[in-house]
Scaffold this motif. Structure first.
Motif, PDB file in Angstrom:
ATOM      1  N   ILE A  48       7.445   3.414   5.172  1.00  0.00           N
ATOM      2  CA  ILE A  48       8.477   4.479   4.717  1.00  0.00           C
ATOM      3  C   ILE A  48       8.302   6.148   4.298  1.00  0.00           C
ATOM      4  CG2 ILE A  48       9.505   4.080   2.035  1.00  0.00           C
ATOM      5  CD1 ILE A  48      11.906   4.314   4.054  1.00  0.00           C
ATOM      6  N   THR A  49       8.601   6.721   4.114  1.00  0.00           N
ATOM      7  CA  THR A  49       7.863   8.191   3.383  1.00  0.00           C
ATOM      8  C   THR A  49       9.468   8.464   2.552  1.00  0.00           C
ATOM      9  OG1 THR A  49       7.113   8.564   5.486  1.00  0.00           O
ATOM     10  CG2 THR A  49       7.223  10.694   3.617  1.00  0.00           C
TER      11      THR A  49
ATOM     12  N   ASN B 186       2.515  15.542  -4.992  1.00  0.00           N
ATOM     13  CA  ASN B 186       2.840  14.598  -5.790  1.00  0.00           C
ATOM     14  C   ASN B 186       4.313  14.352  -5.588  1.00  0.00           C
ATOM     15  OD1 ASN B 186      -0.033  13.846  -6.411  1.00  0.00           O
ATOM     16  ND2 ASN B 186       0.040  14.611  -7.849  1.00  0.00           N
ATOM     17  N   GLN B 187       5.091  14.885  -4.935  1.00  0.00           N
ATOM     18  CA  GLN B 187       6.510  14.497  -4.408  1.00  0.00           C
ATOM     19  C   GLN B 187       6.735  13.369  -3.743  1.00  0.00           C
ATOM     20  OE1 GLN B 187       8.740  16.034  -6.456  1.00  0.00           O
ATOM     21  NE2 GLN B 187       7.137  16.846  -7.686  1.00  0.00           N
ATOM     22  N   ASP B 188       6.038  13.945  -2.397  1.00  0.00           N
ATOM     23  CA  ASP B 188       6.851  12.667  -1.503  1.00  0.00           C
ATOM     24  C   ASP B 188       6.044  11.800  -2.011  1.00  0.00           C
ATOM     25  OD1 ASP B 188       8.025  14.779  -0.688  1.00  0.00           O
ATOM     26  OD2 ASP B 188       6.813  16.029   1.094  1.00  0.00           O
ATOM     27  N   ILE B 189       5.906  10.329  -1.166  1.00  0.00           N
ATOM     28  CA  ILE B 189       5.456   8.988  -1.348  1.00  0.00           C
ATOM     29  C   ILE B 189       4.823   8.324  -0.109  1.00  0.00           C
ATOM     30  CG2 ILE B 189       5.105   6.793  -2.366  1.00  0.00           C
ATOM     31  CD1 ILE B 189       6.242   7.956  -4.688  1.00  0.00           C
ATOM     32  N   GLU B 190       4.911   8.036   0.847  1.00  0.00           N
ATOM     33  CA  GLU B 190       4.509   7.043   2.347  1.00  0.00           C
ATOM     34  C   GLU B 190       3.840   5.678   1.518  1.00  0.00           C
ATOM     35  OE1 GLU B 190       1.669   8.472   5.030  1.00  0.00           O
ATOM     36  OE2 GLU B 190       2.943  10.472   5.775  1.00  0.00           O
TER      37      GLU B 190
ATOM     38  N   ASN C  27       1.242  -1.391  -0.091  1.00  0.00           N
ATOM     39  CA  ASN C  27      -0.434   0.227   0.191  1.00  0.00           C
ATOM     40  C   ASN C  27       1.162   1.301  -0.208  1.00  0.00           C
ATOM     41  OD1 ASN C  27      -2.550  -1.657   0.305  1.00  0.00           O
ATOM     42  ND2 ASN C  27      -1.449  -2.189   2.376  1.00  0.00           N
ATOM     43  N   GLY C  28      -0.296   2.643   0.105  1.00  0.00           N
ATOM     44  CA  GLY C  28       1.128   3.859  -0.630  1.00  0.00           C
ATOM     45  C   GLY C  28      -0.107   4.688  -0.196  1.00  0.00           C
ATOM     46  N   LYS C  29       0.685   5.883  -0.405  1.00  0.00           N
ATOM     47  CA  LYS C  29      -0.020   7.113  -0.460  1.00  0.00           C
ATOM     48  C   LYS C  29       1.024   8.403  -1.134  1.00  0.00           C
ATOM     49  CE  LYS C  29      -1.628   9.005   3.440  1.00  0.00           C
ATOM     50  NZ  LYS C  29      -2.088   9.652   4.285  1.00  0.00           N
ATOM     51  N   LEU C  30       0.633   9.089  -2.389  1.00  0.00           N
ATOM     52  CA  LEU C  30       1.262  10.398  -3.348  1.00  0.00           C
ATOM     53  C   LEU C  30       0.433  11.293  -2.021  1.00  0.00           C
ATOM     54  CD1 LEU C  30       1.002   9.780  -6.763  1.00  0.00           C
ATOM     55  CD2 LEU C  30       2.911  10.534  -5.042  1.00  0.00           C
TER      56      LEU C  30
ATOM     57  N   VAL D 226      12.810   7.806   4.941  1.00  0.00           N
ATOM     58  CA  VAL D 226      12.117   8.424   6.031  1.00  0.00           C
ATOM     59  C   VAL D 226      11.669   7.675   6.119  1.00  0.00           C
ATOM     60  CG1 VAL D 226      11.951   9.572   8.221  1.00  0.00           C
ATOM     61  CG2 VAL D 226      13.199  10.642   6.069  1.00  0.00           C
ATOM     62  N   THR D 227      12.218   6.522   7.765  1.00  0.00           N
ATOM     63  CA  THR D 227      11.424   5.575   8.639  1.00  0.00           C
ATOM     64  C   THR D 227      11.693   6.044  10.405  1.00  0.00           C
ATOM     65  OG1 THR D 227      10.536   3.137   9.145  1.00  0.00           O
ATOM     66  CG2 THR D 227      12.400   3.480   8.483  1.00  0.00           C
ATOM     67  N   ASP D 228      10.721   5.438  11.395  1.00  0.00           N
ATOM     68  CA  ASP D 228      11.270   5.320  12.188  1.00  0.00           C
ATOM     69  C   ASP D 228      10.502   4.033  12.907  1.00  0.00           C
ATOM     70  OD1 ASP D 228      11.514   7.908  12.833  1.00  0.00           O
ATOM     71  OD2 ASP D 228       9.501   8.896  13.590  1.00  0.00           O
TER      72      ASP D 228
END
Length: 190
Positions: free
Chosen positions: A138-139, A109-113, A102-105, A148-150
């Protein structure tokens, strides 16, 4: 005369009470008339078997995103992705490929989770090495060349494996900063 004064005082009291009630009642109606703006929270479009090609400000290919389906929500300008596959070309000699369930713009529309079984691989075409990063969220900030991820992350390359909690991967520079609980092993090449 006393009767006349009491009638005048009663009339003034009733007038003041009427004006007070009118002012109070009109405030109630003013508040009730203000309705919150209607926000459309349902999707405005849905696409199946989609490919999105994104270019940077200089007109160079930034990334290609393919997904089994995308659903766009206009109220927060986000796009949900099902089984996204991202190929980043910000550094043509070190392409980054990311896959997830799964993901999300995000807006713009530059960054993706990406979340659920995230696998990122980066190959260095100059020396033939390859790095794989596994996590569950991750983002990716494409303009910064940063992922980046925590969450827990596993990094695997030709010479070892490293586990950590949290990571900042500057994939344009091939630099990874691990945040905490770093454990791993390294076997030098013969």
């Amino acid at each position: 005369m006393p009767n006349r004064n009491s009638i005048l005082i009663a009339f003034l009291m009733l007038t003041l009470i009427g004006i007070g009630y009118w002012a109070y009642d009109s405030n109630l109606h003013v508040g009730a008339q203000k309705k919150p703006p209607l926000v459309r929270e349902n999707a405005d479009y849905y696409l199946i078997d989609t490919q999105i090609t994104q270019y940077d400000k200089a007109g160079e290919l930034d990334y290609i995103l393919t997904s089994n389906s995308i659903t766009h929500y206009p109220h927060n300008d986000t796009t949900l992705l099902q089984t996204p596959h991202v190929e980043s070309f910000s550094d043509p000699q070190k392409p980054l490929v990311a896959d997830a369930l799964n993901g999300k713009l995000l807006p713009g529309n530059q960054d993706i989770e990406l979340w659920d079984d995230v696998v990122m691989t980066q190959a260095d075409l100059n020396n033939g090495s390859k790095v794989r990063m596994d996590t569950d969220f991750i983002t990716i900030y494409s303009e910064k060349g940063l992922a980046v991820t925590d969450r827990p992350v596993l990094i695997t390359n030709d010479t070892g494996r490293t586990r950590a909690i949290g990571m900042e991967a500057f994939y344009k520079e091939s630099l990874v900063k691990l945040k905490s609980r770093v454990r791993g092993f390294h076997e030098p090449k013969p």
